[in-house]
Design a protein around this motif. Sequence first.
Motif, PDB file in Angstrom:
ATOM      1  N   ASP A  30       7.004 -14.317  31.479  1.00 45.02           N
ATOM      2  CA  ASP A  30       5.576 -14.572  31.328  1.00 45.02           C
ATOM      3  C   ASP A  30       4.672 -13.470  31.237  1.00 45.02           C
ATOM      4  OD1 ASP A  30       6.723 -17.244  31.631  1.00 45.02           O
ATOM      5  OD2 ASP A  30       6.009 -17.330  33.773  1.00 45.02           O
ATOM      6  N   GLU A  31       5.101 -12.527  32.160  1.00 43.73           N
ATOM      7  CA  GLU A  31       3.920 -11.158  31.994  1.00 43.73           C
ATOM      8  C   GLU A  31       4.157 -10.492  30.724  1.00 43.73           C
ATOM      9  OE1 GLU A  31       3.270  -7.291  34.914  1.00 43.73           O
ATOM     10  OE2 GLU A  31       4.850  -8.790  35.380  1.00 43.73           O
ATOM     11  N   TYR A  32       5.299 -10.386  30.545  1.00 45.60           N
ATOM     12  CA  TYR A  32       5.470  -9.567  29.195  1.00 45.60           C
ATOM     13  C   TYR A  32       5.021 -10.252  27.939  1.00 45.60           C
ATOM     14  CZ  TYR A  32       7.982  -6.924  25.620  1.00 45.60           C
ATOM     15  OH  TYR A  32       8.222  -6.337  24.465  1.00 45.60           O
ATOM     16  N   PHE A  33       5.312 -11.461  27.837  1.00 47.09           N
ATOM     17  CA  PHE A  33       4.428 -12.202  26.611  1.00 47.09           C
ATOM     18  C   PHE A  33       3.078 -11.892  26.456  1.00 47.09           C
ATOM     19  CE2 PHE A  33       2.540 -15.873  24.690  1.00 47.09           C
ATOM     20  CZ  PHE A  33       3.198 -15.830  23.369  1.00 47.09           C
ATOM     21  N   PHE A  34       2.162 -12.162  27.550  1.00 44.37           N
ATOM     22  CA  PHE A  34       0.943 -11.946  27.378  1.00 44.37           C
ATOM     23  C   PHE A  34       0.436 -10.539  27.439  1.00 44.37           C
ATOM     24  CE2 PHE A  34       1.531 -16.022  29.513  1.00 44.37           C
ATOM     25  CZ  PHE A  34       0.765 -16.788  28.677  1.00 44.37           C
ATOM     26  N   LYS A  35       1.184  -9.597  27.808  1.00 43.06           N
ATOM     27  CA  LYS A  35       1.014  -8.155  27.813  1.00 43.06           C
ATOM     28  C   LYS A  35       1.151  -7.615  26.573  1.00 43.06           C
ATOM     29  CE  LYS A  35       1.766  -3.675  30.345  1.00 43.06           C
ATOM     30  NZ  LYS A  35       2.584  -3.191  31.588  1.00 43.06           N
ATOM     31  N   THR A  36       2.187  -8.268  25.879  1.00 46.05           N
ATOM     32  CA  THR A  36       2.479  -7.623  24.340  1.00 46.05           C
ATOM     33  C   THR A  36       1.549  -8.070  23.423  1.00 46.05           C
ATOM     34  OG1 THR A  36       4.731  -7.209  25.493  1.00 46.05           O
ATOM     35  CG2 THR A  36       4.370  -7.327  22.890  1.00 46.05           C
TER      36      THR A  36
ATOM     37  N   SER B  35       8.164 -18.771  19.158  1.00 40.42           N
ATOM     38  CA  SER B  35       9.417 -19.111  19.480  1.00 40.42           C
ATOM     39  C   SER B  35       9.747 -18.519  20.922  1.00 40.42           C
ATOM     40  CB  SER B  35      10.431 -18.336  18.557  1.00 40.42           C
ATOM     41  OG  SER B  35      10.270 -16.997  18.697  1.00 40.42           O
ATOM     42  N   VAL B  36       8.833 -17.577  21.502  1.00 45.41           N
ATOM     43  CA  VAL B  36       9.113 -16.954  22.856  1.00 45.41           C
ATOM     44  C   VAL B  36       8.006 -17.564  23.612  1.00 45.41           C
ATOM     45  CG1 VAL B  36      10.427 -15.151  21.710  1.00 45.41           C
ATOM     46  CG2 VAL B  36       7.998 -14.807  22.023  1.00 45.41           C
ATOM     47  N   ASP B  37       7.079 -18.225  23.352  1.00 48.49           N
ATOM     48  CA  ASP B  37       6.039 -18.468  24.342  1.00 48.49           C
ATOM     49  C   ASP B  37       6.201 -19.383  25.628  1.00 48.49           C
ATOM     50  OD1 ASP B  37       3.462 -19.193  25.307  1.00 48.49           O
ATOM     51  OD2 ASP B  37       2.295 -19.457  23.602  1.00 48.49           O
ATOM     52  N   PRO B  38       6.319 -18.818  26.555  1.00 47.76           N
ATOM     53  CA  PRO B  38       6.496 -19.464  27.733  1.00 47.76           C
ATOM     54  C   PRO B  38       5.701 -20.816  27.976  1.00 47.76           C
ATOM     55  CG  PRO B  38       5.422 -17.443  28.406  1.00 47.76           C
ATOM     56  CD  PRO B  38       5.543 -17.551  27.001  1.00 47.76           C
ATOM     57  N   ARG B  39       4.594 -20.843  27.558  1.00 46.17           N
ATOM     58  CA  ARG B  39       4.014 -22.177  27.671  1.00 46.17           C
ATOM     59  C   ARG B  39       4.510 -23.266  26.880  1.00 46.17           C
ATOM     60  NH1 ARG B  39      -1.762 -19.635  25.689  1.00 46.17           N
ATOM     61  NH2 ARG B  39      -0.161 -18.956  24.179  1.00 46.17           N
ATOM     62  N   ILE B  40       5.118 -23.020  25.826  1.00 43.43           N
ATOM     63  CA  ILE B  40       5.903 -24.085  25.087  1.00 43.43           C
ATOM     64  C   ILE B  40       6.711 -24.869  25.589  1.00 43.43           C
ATOM     65  CG2 ILE B  40       7.142 -24.468  22.774  1.00 43.43           C
ATOM     66  CD1 ILE B  40       4.272 -23.926  22.500  1.00 43.43           C
ATOM     67  N   LYS B  41       7.832 -23.727  26.507  1.00 43.79           N
ATOM     68  CA  LYS B  41       8.707 -24.355  27.378  1.00 43.79           C
ATOM     69  C   LYS B  41       8.273 -25.045  28.660  1.00 43.79           C
ATOM     70  CE  LYS B  41      12.743 -22.706  30.174  1.00 43.79           C
ATOM     71  NZ  LYS B  41      13.596 -21.451  30.568  1.00 43.79           N
ATOM     72  N   ARG B  42       7.028 -24.732  29.115  1.00 45.70           N
ATOM     73  CA  ARG B  42       6.453 -25.472  30.003  1.00 45.70           C
ATOM     74  C   ARG B  42       6.090 -26.821  29.904  1.00 45.70           C
ATOM     75  NH1 ARG B  42       0.765 -23.844  31.221  1.00 45.70           N
ATOM     76  NH2 ARG B  42       0.599 -25.360  29.831  1.00 45.70           N
ATOM     77  N   ILE B  43       5.233 -26.994  28.495  1.00 41.04           N
ATOM     78  CA  ILE B  43       4.694 -28.175  27.972  1.00 41.04           C
ATOM     79  C   ILE B  43       5.835 -29.195  27.646  1.00 41.04           C
ATOM     80  CG2 ILE B  43       3.617 -28.981  26.055  1.00 41.04           C
ATOM     81  CD1 ILE B  43       1.813 -26.532  25.949  1.00 41.04           C
TER      82      ILE B  43
ATOM     83  N   VAL C  96      -4.783 -15.257  22.810  1.00 37.94           N
ATOM     84  CA  VAL C  96      -3.526 -15.702  23.402  1.00 37.94           C
ATOM     85  C   VAL C  96      -3.779 -16.560  24.557  1.00 37.94           C
ATOM     86  CG1 VAL C  96      -1.141 -14.979  24.305  1.00 37.94           C
ATOM     87  CG2 VAL C  96      -2.091 -13.715  22.445  1.00 37.94           C
ATOM     88  N   GLY C  97      -4.771 -16.299  25.499  1.00 41.22           N
ATOM     89  CA  GLY C  97      -4.868 -16.989  26.693  1.00 41.22           C
ATOM     90  C   GLY C  97      -3.983 -16.595  27.906  1.00 41.22           C
ATOM     91  N   GLY C  98      -3.827 -17.769  28.687  1.00 42.72           N
ATOM     92  CA  GLY C  98      -2.877 -17.373  29.901  1.00 42.72           C
ATOM     93  C   GLY C  98      -1.758 -18.335  29.890  1.00 42.72           C
ATOM     94  N   ILE C  99      -1.059 -18.181  31.171  1.00 43.44           N
ATOM     95  CA  ILE C  99       0.082 -19.062  31.008  1.00 43.44           C
ATOM     96  C   ILE C  99      -0.224 -20.467  31.575  1.00 43.44           C
ATOM     97  CG2 ILE C  99      -0.005 -18.474  33.763  1.00 43.44           C
ATOM     98  CD1 ILE C  99       2.945 -19.071  31.193  1.00 43.44           C
ATOM     99  N   ASP C 100      -1.500 -20.569  32.340  1.00 41.94           N
ATOM    100  CA  ASP C 100      -1.725 -22.028  32.653  1.00 41.94           C
ATOM    101  C   ASP C 100      -2.689 -22.860  31.439  1.00 41.94           C
ATOM    102  OD1 ASP C 100      -0.632 -21.594  35.200  1.00 41.94           O
ATOM    103  OD2 ASP C 100      -2.422 -20.460  35.880  1.00 41.94           O
TER     104      ASP C 100
END
Length: 393
Positions: free
Chosen positions: A201-207, A301-309, A227-231
């Motif tokens: 989560d942190e790595y995706f948005f930071k990168t 493919s690696v966006d943690p928000r997609i998995k959450r959704i 990109v936005g945020g995790i929420d």
Amino acid sequence: MANVVELAVVPPPLRSDWTPPPASGKSISPLVSGRLLPAGPAYLAHVKRAVHKLSFEEYDKHAAEEQKRIDALHGNGAEIEDDLGVGDEEETEDLLSLDPKEWKKQDHYAVLGLSHLRYTATDEQIKIAHRKKVLKHHPDKKAGTVGDSNDDAFFKCIQKAMEVLTNPERRRQFDSVDPYYEELEQEIPTEKHIKSVKNIDEYFFKTFGPIFEREARFSKTQPVPMVGGIDDSKEAVESFYEFWYNFDSWRSFEYLDKEVNEGSDSRDDKRYTEKKNKSERARRKKEDTARLRSLVDLALSVDPRIKRIKQQEKAEREAKKKARSGQNGVDAKQKAEEEKKKAEEAAKQKEEAEKAARAEAKKAKAAAANAAKKARRAARAAADADGGDAAAA
């Protein structure tokens, strides 16, 4: 409308020990009476202090702030914090040894000391940086200095950088192939590396945050969704990827065009060079589009928000399915009870009908038996009557 304020000018009184000087005996011009009008900066300052009821300290402070504002507005003054160190970057030996003939290979922002600003540098900052570089590297200032034989060459590089960066079209062409960002484009992490990270989560948005921010400068449509945020909601995430999958880029590659050979007047050579340049620009544009598409695919493919959704949607589907199943169970039970009740009523009605039929049959049988009995009695009575008649005869 301006207000006119009349101020009385009262001279100070004479000293008590003052005496008029003795007459010189020389002839002088006759005295002429005239009216003196107060004027000049000192008088204007006096008027301002009197009108606004300011002390000398308050007036000086106000005047200093006003002058600072005017200098900032016009870009004047050496002490204002307007350039923030523009043009003061360290000059390496490689930078000072640039060949002005290879000006297409030089980093114009680095030459002017604008590496920390690059495409965000304003026209005013470019002018300030250029002025500083000229004052430092002008050949006339270095004339006769030992060890600065190449300073004239670097001065030409400065002039070329100024020429490119002050021309909007040529600056855009250079920004399209800025060597600093071309190196960063090669440092995109792989999907395998990203998935091996513990805190995705942190790595995706930071990168990916800085990566998409850099790419956004090429968009014809502004503003560009980041990109936005995790929420972020599903709508925000879908809007982000929809924009980037349909990204409309103004990036061009004319800056890398091959120049026509100097001194060549052949139209065939010019046409061939132009055709080749056009082909190369199209190839680079196609490769850049594919590169950006691969970047968006990787992010998706690696966006943690997609998995959450997806997990939320799955949970919602299961909840709806469970609700439907529960409702169907209730309906089936109710239907079974109704069918059971109907079957019981039908069985009861059938039993009552059979009972009634049996009763009717029993009655009919009894009536038939009675009728037969009466018939036998009548037959016996007739037989007895015939026997008696025969005997009498």
